[in-house]
Write a protein that holds these residues in place. Sequence first.
Motif, short mmCIF file in Angstrom:
data_model
loop_
_atom_site.label_atom_id
_atom_site.label_comp_id
_atom_site.label_asym_id
_atom_site.label_seq_id
_atom_site.Cartn_x
_atom_site.Cartn_y
_atom_site.Cartn_z
N ARG A 45 -8.08 7.50 -3.17
CA ARG A 45 -8.33 7.12 -2.11
C ARG A 45 -8.97 5.54 -2.06
NH1 ARG A 45 -9.57 4.77 2.43
NH2 ARG A 45 -10.89 5.28 4.06
N ARG A 47 -9.09 1.61 -0.72
CA ARG A 47 -9.26 0.86 1.05
C ARG A 47 -8.23 0.16 1.93
NH1 ARG A 47 -10.02 -4.95 -0.17
NH2 ARG A 47 -9.91 -5.49 -2.37
N GLU A 79 -7.93 13.06 4.60
CA GLU A 79 -8.89 13.49 5.84
C GLU A 79 -7.81 12.03 6.70
OE1 GLU A 79 -12.73 11.60 6.42
OE2 GLU A 79 -13.29 13.69 4.10
N LYS A 80 -7.72 12.38 8.08
CA LYS A 80 -6.91 11.24 9.07
C LYS A 80 -7.69 9.41 8.96
CE LYS A 80 -6.88 11.17 13.89
NZ LYS A 80 -7.69 12.04 15.38
N CYS A 82 -7.51 8.03 6.56
CA CYS A 82 -7.78 7.29 5.32
C CYS A 82 -6.63 7.23 4.60
CB CYS A 82 -8.49 8.21 4.36
SG CYS A 82 -10.34 8.83 5.27
N VAL A 83 -6.55 6.10 3.77
CA VAL A 83 -5.22 6.08 2.69
C VAL A 83 -5.42 6.25 1.53
CG1 VAL A 83 -3.50 4.26 1.73
CG2 VAL A 83 -4.69 4.39 4.26
N TYR A 84 -4.47 7.49 0.65
CA TYR A 84 -4.11 8.02 -0.52
C TYR A 84 -3.13 7.81 -1.37
CZ TYR A 84 -7.68 10.38 1.69
OH TYR A 84 -8.79 11.11 2.72
N CYS A 141 -0.73 8.92 3.95
CA CYS A 141 -2.59 8.38 4.63
C CYS A 141 -1.61 9.33 6.16
CB CYS A 141 -1.85 7.06 5.60
SG CYS A 141 -2.68 6.67 7.29
N SER A 146 -6.19 15.95 9.40
CA SER A 146 -6.53 16.06 8.04
C SER A 146 -5.49 17.30 7.72
CB SER A 146 -8.05 16.61 8.45
OG SER A 146 -8.73 15.29 8.30
#
Length: 362
Positions: A45, A47, A79-80, A82-84, A141, A146
């Motif tokens: 995860r 930021r 999760e919707k 968020c950036v991974y 993203c 999600s």
Amino acid sequence: MTGVLASQQIEALFASHAISAQAPLVEGQLQPASLDLRLGSTAYRVRASFLAGSGKRVADRLAEFEMHQIDLTPGAVLEKGCVYLVPLQESLSLPADVHAIANAKSSTGRLDLLTRLITDDGTEFDRIAPGYDGPLYAEICPRSFSVLVKPGTRLNQIRFRQDRSVLTDDELRSLHATDTLVTGGEPVIDQGLGFSVDLQPGRDGLVGWRAKPHTGLIDLEKIDHYDPRDFWDPLHTEKGRLILDPDAFYILVSREAVHIPPSYAAEMAPYLAMVGEFRVHYAGFFDPGFGHGPAGGAGARGVLEVRCHEAPFVLEHGQIVGRLVYERMSEVPKRLYGQGISSNYQGQGLKLGKQFIADSKT
């Protein structure tokens, strides 16, 4: 030889160790002109979205942005909003004359799941330089839903090229004259083959779908499982137009049936920014044989993944919204899209991703 490499040439890249993988190829991973890429076992995860930058490694930059790690082995939720970042199971050691381009898979784009490839020394998303030697990473993203993923989940794909053999407009006109690349009248050819949106309702009155803002989780491994009405609002119109809401996500369909002859591949590209404040497509590869009659695809239309930007926008039936850029194949693939391989969208019309029940009533 120049052009897009066919499946048998991608197999040769594996044999020469130009492509390496942590596990053997699985059924359906190798497409006629592309290779599906698989998630590894760990997601980070982060930021913010980032590129490694010239002379830098992704692994070194990750420490600047990492928030926490997620073990994907038992399955994990992305999760919707968020950036991974996920290291992929495949890595490259390309010959000096081979470069590559990546894109989201069709099912990924239809879920509004923004997925882009990044590499060491990279200054662009989804572009791999000739002779690249190093690991591959997927930046993910989820925008609308999600999703549940696990190691081996395939969200994006990669296409390999020797040089670049894009057809000129004159060559496109000649090819259309012999192979009918799109139906619906005289083709619009301007730096590619233009296509338009279909907003004339069919027998059920349906012209598209809009993603609902608050929904449940989608397990990407569950096929033909979810009721579309739990995730999408059906769209109907009698006026041949839609008003797109800012930041909403839509699934629409092209007015034209699209044809990719066996000796060619195509990529969907934006049209012109001046025609409206919206983006069409996240997944843009069309394999050889898509819409090809002998491969079971006569009448296949292009599904449009549309996101409106800053202001509401009126989209009219027949409005040009994108273009197809055609390229020559280096070789004709041994098997075409739709011929005994994992081809979920051959012969399609307006269609959601494969996770949704296709015959659900609207």
